[in-house]
Design an enzyme around this catalytic site. Sequence first.
Site, PDB file in Angstrom:
ATOM      1  N   TYR A  97       0.828  -1.206   0.000  1.00 36.63           N
ATOM      2  CA  TYR A  97       0.000   0.000   0.000  1.00 36.63           C
ATOM      3  C   TYR A  97       0.859   1.251   0.000  1.00 36.63           C
ATOM      4  CZ  TYR A  97       0.858   1.109   4.970  1.00 36.63           C
ATOM      5  OH  TYR A  97       1.437   1.462   6.157  1.00 36.63           O
ATOM      6  N   ARG A 131       7.645   3.970  -5.147  1.00 35.20           N
ATOM      7  CA  ARG A 131       7.759   3.065  -3.990  1.00 35.20           C
ATOM      8  C   ARG A 131       6.697   1.968  -4.047  1.00 35.20           C
ATOM      9  NH1 ARG A 131       7.621   5.443   2.046  1.00 35.20           N
ATOM     10  NH2 ARG A 131       5.416   5.650   1.525  1.00 35.20           N
ATOM     11  N   LYS A 145       6.429  -1.772   1.727  1.00 30.50           N
ATOM     12  CA  LYS A 145       5.320  -1.113   2.446  1.00 30.50           C
ATOM     13  C   LYS A 145       4.135  -2.059   2.354  1.00 30.50           C
ATOM     14  CE  LYS A 145       3.255   3.410   3.300  1.00 30.50           C
ATOM     15  NZ  LYS A 145       3.436   3.382   4.749  1.00 30.50           N
ATOM     16  N   GLU A 197      13.323   2.718  13.288  1.00 28.57           N
ATOM     17  CA  GLU A 197      12.292   3.719  12.950  1.00 28.57           C
ATOM     18  C   GLU A 197      11.176   3.603  13.972  1.00 28.57           C
ATOM     19  OE1 GLU A 197      10.145   2.909   9.274  1.00 28.57           O
ATOM     20  OE2 GLU A 197      10.405   0.746   9.539  1.00 28.57           O
TER      21      GLU A 197
HETATM   22  N1  PDD Z   1       3.131   5.457   7.496  1.00 25.54           N
HETATM   23  N2  PDD Z   1       7.866   3.993   8.654  1.00 25.54           N
HETATM   24  C1  PDD Z   1       6.735   3.282   8.704  1.00 25.54           C
HETATM   25  C2  PDD Z   1       6.776   1.928   9.319  1.00 25.54           C
HETATM   26  C3  PDD Z   1       5.540   3.811   8.177  1.00 25.54           C
HETATM   27  O1  PDD Z   1       4.411   3.103   8.209  1.00 25.54           O
HETATM   28  C4  PDD Z   1       5.564   5.124   7.606  1.00 25.54           C
HETATM   29  C5  PDD Z   1       4.358   5.757   7.004  1.00 25.54           C
HETATM   30  C6  PDD Z   1       6.772   5.828   7.584  1.00 25.54           C
HETATM   31  C7  PDD Z   1       6.873   7.203   6.964  1.00 25.54           C
HETATM   32  O2  PDD Z   1       6.816   7.121   5.557  1.00 25.54           O
HETATM   33  P1  PDD Z   1       6.263   8.303   4.658  1.00 25.54           P
HETATM   34  O3  PDD Z   1       7.072   9.495   4.970  1.00 25.54           O
HETATM   35  O4  PDD Z   1       6.465   7.818   3.263  1.00 25.54           O
HETATM   36  O5  PDD Z   1       4.803   8.515   5.012  1.00 25.54           O
HETATM   37  C8  PDD Z   1       7.911   5.220   8.114  1.00 25.54           C
HETATM   38  C9  PDD Z   1       1.992   5.911   6.733  1.00 25.54           C
HETATM   39  C10 PDD Z   1       1.679   7.344   6.917  1.00 25.54           C
HETATM   40  C11 PDD Z   1       0.855   4.983   7.004  1.00 25.54           C
HETATM   41  O6  PDD Z   1       1.113   3.886   7.430  1.00 25.54           O
HETATM   42  O7  PDD Z   1      -0.300   5.340   6.738  1.00 25.54           O
END
Ligand code: PDD
Length: 294
Positions: free
Chosen positions: A33, A52, A155, A188
């Site tokens: 996703y 991505r 993701k 993270e």
């Molecule tokens: N979450 N690390 C993890 C495990 C995440 O799930 C997310 C993002 C990030 C930050 O990634 P980005 O800057 O591309 O949003 C880092 C999104 C917001 C979600 O799960 O909805």
Amino acid sequence: MSVMVNVNGHLVDEAHAVVSVFDHGFLFGEGIYETLRTYNGKPFLLGRHMRRLRASAAMIALAIPLSDEEIAGRFQSTMRAAGLGPGSGDAYLRILVTRGIGELSYNPSACGTPSVVVIAKPHIDPPAEVYAHGVDVVLVGVVRNHPGSVSPLIKSNNLLNNALGMQEAFARGAFEGVMRNYRGELAECTTSNLFVVKDGAALTPPLDAGLLAGITREFMFEVGEDAGVPVREQVLRDEDLLGADEAFLTSTTREIVPITRVDGHVISAGTPGPVTRTLLDAFRAKARHTSSGH
Ligand code: PDD
């Protein structure tokens, strides 16, 4: 403004947004996703999110049945149906692609076409006090997935590792949980990337530490350049966070959130520090500028 969903090409409201229990996304968590948001009604950094999405799909041998243009079209029509767009508030957008419907087998050929779901709903900013005062985080015991297991670079809709980490953070009354990797280094947060500020530079764990290559994290290198703040990758450990001058987390839906307490210890004198505030202002200006057609 409401919530609207496109399920495999069909626009439906929240109550009618369903997929089969035989979808391998439901059966096995086989899917990927992206979460995006709009600024000025336009999906922010759409090209990077599409890259991505395709990289995640490739890592689970999933073919995305739509072009980037077709996906952008689905975002637009779903937002329009939800009453979202330029002048009517920013949108939260989520696209999910799963293996699709098939027999109860791990063989990818058991499924025909992947399922594609797009969700559009109003974007809601975190409360203002989050940015004014910063948030509490805790170091959680749940270890981030080993990159040789389910790589955090994917993701994935299979979010059990993150959900278990966040459950621990919730139980301890924190806004976020910071996860370590299998080597004990910081990786993270459960839904965001982590930065610490030391001697004027913003430092974030390298991708090799096993983490999602956040789009906001990547954008921070450019924001830092604009704002005159060095942004670098560096291996980080507990003591780097506990002894940081400042710290913050980043994500699409939360931009840059200052961290002012770690495991109950006050950091950054309990208030968002100057480097974090400079980066947040620069981020917001750059995000709005990038989305304004310039
Ligand atoms: N979450 N690390 C993890 C495990 C995440 O799930 C997310 C993002 C990030 C930050 O990634 P980005 O800057 O591309 O949003 C880092 C999104 C917001 C979600 O799960 O909805």
